[in-house]
Write an enzyme that holds these catalytic residues in place. Structure first.
Site, PDB file in Angstrom:
ATOM      1  N   GLY A   1     -84.276 117.275 -91.955  1.00  0.00           N
ATOM      2  CA  GLY A   1     -84.938 116.896 -90.748  1.00  0.00           C
ATOM      3  C   GLY A   1     -84.117 115.398 -91.236  1.00  0.00           C
TER       4      GLY A   1
ATOM      5  N   GLY B   1     -87.508 107.218 -90.781  1.00  0.00           N
ATOM      6  CA  GLY B   1     -88.995 106.866 -91.959  1.00  0.00           C
ATOM      7  C   GLY B   1     -89.068 105.907 -91.885  1.00  0.00           C
TER       8      GLY B   1
ATOM      9  CG  ASP C   1     -87.407 119.116 -87.348  1.00  0.00           C
ATOM     10  OD1 ASP C   1     -87.764 119.178 -86.337  1.00  0.00           O
ATOM     11  OD2 ASP C   1     -88.094 117.689 -88.103  1.00  0.00           O
TER      12      ASP C   1
ATOM     13  CE1 TYR D   1     -89.669 112.269 -85.861  1.00  0.00           C
ATOM     14  CE2 TYR D   1     -88.110 113.734 -86.393  1.00  0.00           C
ATOM     15  CZ  TYR D   1     -89.042 113.284 -86.499  1.00  0.00           C
ATOM     16  OH  TYR D   1     -90.349 114.259 -86.507  1.00  0.00           O
TER      17      TYR D   1
ATOM     18  CE  LYS E   1     -90.388 117.651 -84.946  1.00  0.00           C
ATOM     19  NZ  LYS E   1     -89.956 116.673 -85.382  1.00  0.00           N
TER      20      LYS E   1
ATOM     21  CG  HIS F   1     -94.126 114.529 -82.368  1.00  0.00           C
ATOM     22  ND1 HIS F   1     -92.518 114.047 -82.127  1.00  0.00           N
ATOM     23  CD2 HIS F   1     -94.205 114.771 -83.322  1.00  0.00           C
ATOM     24  CE1 HIS F   1     -92.016 113.118 -83.210  1.00  0.00           C
ATOM     25  NE2 HIS F   1     -92.752 114.071 -84.426  1.00  0.00           N
TER      26      HIS F   1
ATOM     27  CG  ASN G   1     -98.421 116.268 -86.453  1.00  0.00           C
ATOM     28  OD1 ASN G   1     -98.707 116.465 -87.893  1.00  0.00           O
ATOM     29  ND2 ASN G   1     -97.205 115.454 -86.399  1.00  0.00           N
TER      30      ASN G   1
ATOM     31  CE  LYS H   1     -83.325 109.884 -94.086  1.00  0.00           C
ATOM     32  NZ  LYS H   1     -84.053 108.874 -95.388  1.00  0.00           N
ATOM     33  CB  SER H   2     -80.907 113.818 -98.751  1.00  0.00           C
ATOM     34  OG  SER H   2     -80.459 112.829 -98.734  1.00  0.00           O
TER      35      SER H   2
ATOM     36  CD  GLN I   1     -80.589 117.442-106.340  1.00  0.00           C
ATOM     37  OE1 GLN I   1     -82.416 118.050-106.170  1.00  0.00           O
ATOM     38  NE2 GLN I   1     -79.517 116.556-106.966  1.00  0.00           N
ATOM     39  CG  ASN I   2     -82.498 118.086-101.220  1.00  0.00           C
ATOM     40  OD1 ASN I   2     -82.768 117.833-101.914  1.00  0.00           O
ATOM     41  ND2 ASN I   2     -82.886 117.031-100.487  1.00  0.00           N
TER      42      ASN I   2
HETATM   43  N1  LIG Z   1     -93.959 116.929 -86.968  1.00  0.00           N
HETATM   44  C1  LIG Z   1     -94.076 115.074 -87.463  1.00  0.00           C
HETATM   45  O1  LIG Z   1     -95.043 114.681 -87.203  1.00  0.00           O
HETATM   46  C2  LIG Z   1     -93.067 114.983 -89.084  1.00  0.00           C
HETATM   47  C3  LIG Z   1     -93.444 114.039 -89.363  1.00  0.00           C
HETATM   48  C4  LIG Z   1     -92.940 113.455 -90.175  1.00  0.00           C
HETATM   49  C5  LIG Z   1     -91.700 113.836 -90.558  1.00  0.00           C
HETATM   50  N2  LIG Z   1     -91.022 115.397 -89.738  1.00  0.00           N
HETATM   51  C6  LIG Z   1     -89.717 115.915 -90.807  1.00  0.00           C
HETATM   52  O2  LIG Z   1     -89.428 115.855 -91.065  1.00  0.00           O
HETATM   53  C7  LIG Z   1     -88.539 115.246 -92.185  1.00  0.00           C
HETATM   54  C8  LIG Z   1     -88.952 115.809 -93.491  1.00  0.00           C
HETATM   55  O3  LIG Z   1     -90.075 113.730 -93.636  1.00  0.00           O
HETATM   56  P1  LIG Z   1     -89.788 112.800 -94.400  1.00  0.00           P
HETATM   57  O4  LIG Z   1     -88.390 112.418 -93.897  1.00  0.00           O
HETATM   58  O5  LIG Z   1     -90.916 112.377 -93.730  1.00  0.00           O
HETATM   59  O6  LIG Z   1     -89.641 112.933 -95.919  1.00  0.00           O
HETATM   60  P2  LIG Z   1     -89.032 114.187 -97.157  1.00  0.00           P
HETATM   61  O7  LIG Z   1     -87.918 114.897 -96.748  1.00  0.00           O
HETATM   62  O8  LIG Z   1     -90.132 114.666 -97.828  1.00  0.00           O
HETATM   63  O9  LIG Z   1     -88.402 112.623 -98.308  1.00  0.00           O
HETATM   64  C9  LIG Z   1     -87.154 111.591 -97.647  1.00  0.00           C
HETATM   65  C10 LIG Z   1     -87.034 111.020 -99.076  1.00  0.00           C
HETATM   66  O10 LIG Z   1     -86.870 111.810-100.024  1.00  0.00           O
HETATM   67  C11 LIG Z   1     -84.851 111.184-100.345  1.00  0.00           C
HETATM   68  N3  LIG Z   1     -84.568 112.557-101.055  1.00  0.00           N
HETATM   69  C12 LIG Z   1     -84.503 113.405-100.273  1.00  0.00           C
HETATM   70  N4  LIG Z   1     -83.728 114.177-101.298  1.00  0.00           N
HETATM   71  C13 LIG Z   1     -84.242 113.750-102.220  1.00  0.00           C
HETATM   72  C14 LIG Z   1     -83.365 114.334-103.336  1.00  0.00           C
HETATM   73  N5  LIG Z   1     -83.171 115.649-103.835  1.00  0.00           N
HETATM   74  N6  LIG Z   1     -83.871 113.673-104.796  1.00  0.00           N
HETATM   75  C15 LIG Z   1     -84.342 111.949-104.494  1.00  0.00           C
HETATM   76  N7  LIG Z   1     -84.525 111.836-103.643  1.00  0.00           N
HETATM   77  C16 LIG Z   1     -84.436 112.883-102.449  1.00  0.00           C
HETATM   78  C17 LIG Z   1     -84.721 110.694 -99.488  1.00  0.00           C
HETATM   79  O11 LIG Z   1     -83.579 109.851 -99.812  1.00  0.00           O
HETATM   80  P3  LIG Z   1     -82.670 109.862 -98.930  1.00  0.00           P
HETATM   81  O12 LIG Z   1     -82.458 110.118 -97.603  1.00  0.00           O
HETATM   82  O13 LIG Z   1     -81.720 108.123 -99.451  1.00  0.00           O
HETATM   83  O14 LIG Z   1     -81.237 110.024 -99.210  1.00  0.00           O
HETATM   84  C18 LIG Z   1     -86.078 109.810 -98.493  1.00  0.00           C
HETATM   85  O15 LIG Z   1     -85.878 108.733 -98.923  1.00  0.00           O
HETATM   86  C19 LIG Z   1     -88.363 114.294 -91.411  1.00  0.00           C
HETATM   87  O16 LIG Z   1     -86.698 113.683 -91.720  1.00  0.00           O
HETATM   88  C20 LIG Z   1     -88.640 114.239 -89.598  1.00  0.00           C
HETATM   89  O17 LIG Z   1     -87.346 115.696 -89.726  1.00  0.00           O
HETATM   90  C21 LIG Z   1     -91.699 115.310 -88.978  1.00  0.00           C
END
Ligand SMILES: NC(=O)c1ccc[n+]([C@@H]2O[C@H](COP(=O)([O-])OP(=O)(O)OC[C@H]3O[C@@H](n4cnc5c(N)ncnc54)[C@H](OP(=O)(O)O)[C@@H]3O)[C@@H](O)[C@H]2O)c1
Ligand SMILES: *[C@@H]1O[C@H](CO)[C@@H](O)[C@H](O)[C@H]1NC(C)=O
Ligand SMILES: *[C@@H]1O[C@H](CO)[C@@H](O)[C@H](O)[C@H]1NC(C)=O
Ligand SMILES: *[C@@H]1O[C@H](CO)[C@@H](O)[C@H](O)[C@H]1NC(C)=O
Length: 335
Positions: A40, A44, A76, A81, A110, A143, A182, A283-284, A292-293
Site C-alpha cells: 500500500g 493516510g 497499490d 494518493y 485507481k 476507486h 468500495n 502500507k508501511s 516483516q509484513n
Molecule cells: N480503495 C480504497 O479506498 C483504499 C482506502 C484505504 C487504503 N487503501 C490502500 O490500502 C493500503 C493500506 O491501507 P492503510 O494505509 O489505510 O492502512 P494499513 O496498511 O492497515 O496500516 C498502515 C499503518 O500501519 C503501520 N504499520 C504497517 N506495518 C506495521 C507493522 N508491522 N507494525 C506496526 N505498524 C505497522 C504503518 O506505519 P509506518 O508506515 O509508519 O510503518 C501505518 O501507520 C493503502 O496504503 C492504500 O494503498 C485503499
C-alpha cells in the site's frame, strides 16, 4: 576470483528466485495472475484526522524500492494518493539496476471520482501512466462508485457508464485487468449482471474488525478476487478510532498466537487475511515493518486460531467517508 564471483551471483539469483516464488499468486477471472500480497502507498490522514498527510518528500519512493528488494511485486496506488510519480521513479530505478523486469511487477492504480464520465476514463489513466512512466498498469480500479466534480459537487454519473470507459482502457491495452473498489454487494451485482466484462478484482476494507463475509462469498461465487485495504484496521492505537472495538496489537490472545509461530501480531493479522483468500495491501514506509509484513508465507494458523480471529468481526469500518453520505451511490450503511 571471477569464477567465485559468478558462483556467488548464481547462488544469489537462486536464493532470490526461490524467495520470490515463495509468494503465491492468485488466478484472476480474466486469466491473468495477481500476487497474493501487495504494498500500500497511501500516506493516510495526518495526525489530528482533519487533512491528508502531505506528500512532500521521497518517502514513498524509498519505501517502494525497499519493498521491491524485500520481494513485493504488487504495488497499490491511486491517482488521488499523489504518489504515482514517486512510485514511477522507484520502479524505474529497480528495473534499471536489474532487480526486476516490468513483467515481474503487478502495478495497480485507481480512477478518481472526478473522472467518471465514460470519455474521461482513458485520459485519466493516460495521466496516471505518464506520471508513473509506464505503458500499462496491471490493474485499473474505479476507486469509488460515486462521482463528483473537483469542487466536490456530486454528480449522478452511473458507474455502469464509467465501467464502459474502463473496458475501453482495457481494450486499448492500457490496463491488463480492470476492477472496482468500495462497491457494495448490490452495486457489484448490478455491474456483474449488466456488463459483458466481470471485474477481475474488488478492493474493499478487510481487517479483523471488518471481515466482509457476505461480499467475500459473493466474489467467490463470481470468481472475483478480493483485495483487502487497511488490513490492520484498528490494531495500532494511533490508527484506532475512539469507538474502535478490540483487539489491539498487544492483545494477550494474539500475542500468544504470534509467539507460537515466532511471528508478530501484525504478521498474524495479515496471515489470517491470506488464509481467508484476501489479498492484503499493508502500507508501511518503515523498512523493518514492510519486510516483516511480507514474511508470512512460512506458517499456517490452526482452525481454533482462525475461529478466534473470526470472532473479532464487528462489521466496524475504519474508512467511512461520511462527507459522501448524501450521494445516491454512497456504498456504505448511513449513520
Ligand atoms: N480503495 C480504497 O479506498 C483504499 C482506502 C484505504 C487504503 N487503501 C490502500 O490500502 C493500503 C493500506 O491501507 P492503510 O494505509 O489505510 O492502512 P494499513 O496498511 O492497515 O496500516 C498502515 C499503518 O500501519 C503501520 N504499520 C504497517 N506495518 C506495521 C507493522 N508491522 N507494525 C506496526 N505498524 C505497522 C504503518 O506505519 P509506518 O508506515 O509508519 O510503518 C501505518 O501507520 C493503502 O496504503 C492504500 O494503498 C485503499
Ligand atoms: C477463475 O477464472 C480463471 C480464468 O478463467 C480460472 O483459471 C480459475 O480457475 C477460476 N477460479 C475459480 C476459483 O473458479
Ligand atoms: C463545481 O463544478 C461544477 C462542474 O465543473 C460546476 O457546474 C459547479 O457550478 C461548481 N460549483 C461550485 C459551487 O463552484
Ligand atoms: C524468530 O524470528 C526472528 C525474526 O524473524 C529470527 O531472527 C529468529 O531466528 C527466529 N527464531 C527461531 C527460533 O526461529
Amino acid at each position: 576470483m571471477a569464477i567465485a564471483n559468478i558462483i556467488i551471483l548464481y547462488a544469489l539469483a537462486f536464493i532470490h528466485n526461490a524467495w520470490c516464488s515463495g509468494i503465491p499468486k492468485i488466478k484472476l477471472n480474466d486469466g491473468r495472475e495477481i500476487p497474493s500480497i501487495g504494498f500500500g502507498t497511501w500516506l493516510g490522514i495526518a495526525k489530528g484526522g482533519q487533512s491528508l498527510e502531505p506528500v512532500v518528500d521521497d518517502s514513498v519512493q524509498k519505501a517502494v524500492e525497499w519493498a521491491i528488494d524485500a520481494g513485493y511485486r504488487h504495488i497499490d496506488t491511486a491517482s488521488i494518493y499523489d504518489t504515482e510519480e514517486q512510485i514511477g521513479r522507484a520502479i524505474k530505478n529497480k528495473i534499471d539496476s536489474g532487480v526486476v523486469k516490468r513483467e515481474d511487477l503487478f502495478i495497480a492504480t485507481k480512477l478518481w471520482n472526478d473522472a467518471h464520465a465514460r470519455n474521461e476514463v482513458v485520459p485519466a489513466l493516460r495521466e496516471s501512466l505518464r506520471k508513473m512512466g509506464l505503458d500499462y498498469v496491471d490493474l485499473f480500479l474505479i476507486h469509488w462508485p460515486l462521482g463528483h466534480s473537483t469542487n466536490m459537487t456530486f454528480n449522478n454519473i452511473d458507474y455502469l457508464d464509467t465501467w464502459q470507459g474502463m473496458i475501453e482502457a482495457r481494450d486499448l491495452g492500457l490496463a491488463k485487468s480492470i476492477g472496482v473498489s468500495n462497491f457494495n454487494k448490490e452495486q457489484l451485482d448490478r455491474l456483474v449482471t449488466s456488463s459483458k466484462v466481470v471485474p477481475a478484482s474488488l478492493q474493499i476494507e478487510v481487517n479483523l474488525n471488518l471481515q466482509q463475509p457476505a461480499l467475500r462469498e459473493y466474489c467467490k461465487e463470481k470468481n472475483i478476487s478480493v483485495t483487502g485495504y487497511t488490513p490492520f484496521g484498528s490494531l495500532f492505537p494511533n490508527r484506532a478510532g475512539p469507538n474502535a472495538p478490540p483487539p489491539r496489537f498487544n492483545d494477550p490472545a494474539l500475542v500468544e498466537i504470534a509467539k507460537k509461530y515466532n511471528k508478530s501480531v501484525p504478521q498474524v493479522a495479515l496471515r489470517y487475511l491470506v488464509e481467508l483468500g484476501v489479498i492484503p495491501i499493508p502500507k508501511s514506509t518503515t523498512m523493518a515493518r514492510l519486510r516483516q509484513n511480507i514474511d508470512i508465507f512460512d506458517f499456517e494458523l490452526s482452525q481454533a486460531e482462525r475461529d478466534l480471529l473470526k470472532s473479532y468481526d464487528r462489521g466496524y469500518r475504519s474508512v467511512e467517508l461520511k462527507l459522501w453520505q448524501q450521494h445516491p451511490y454512497y456504498p456504505f450503511e448511513k449513520n
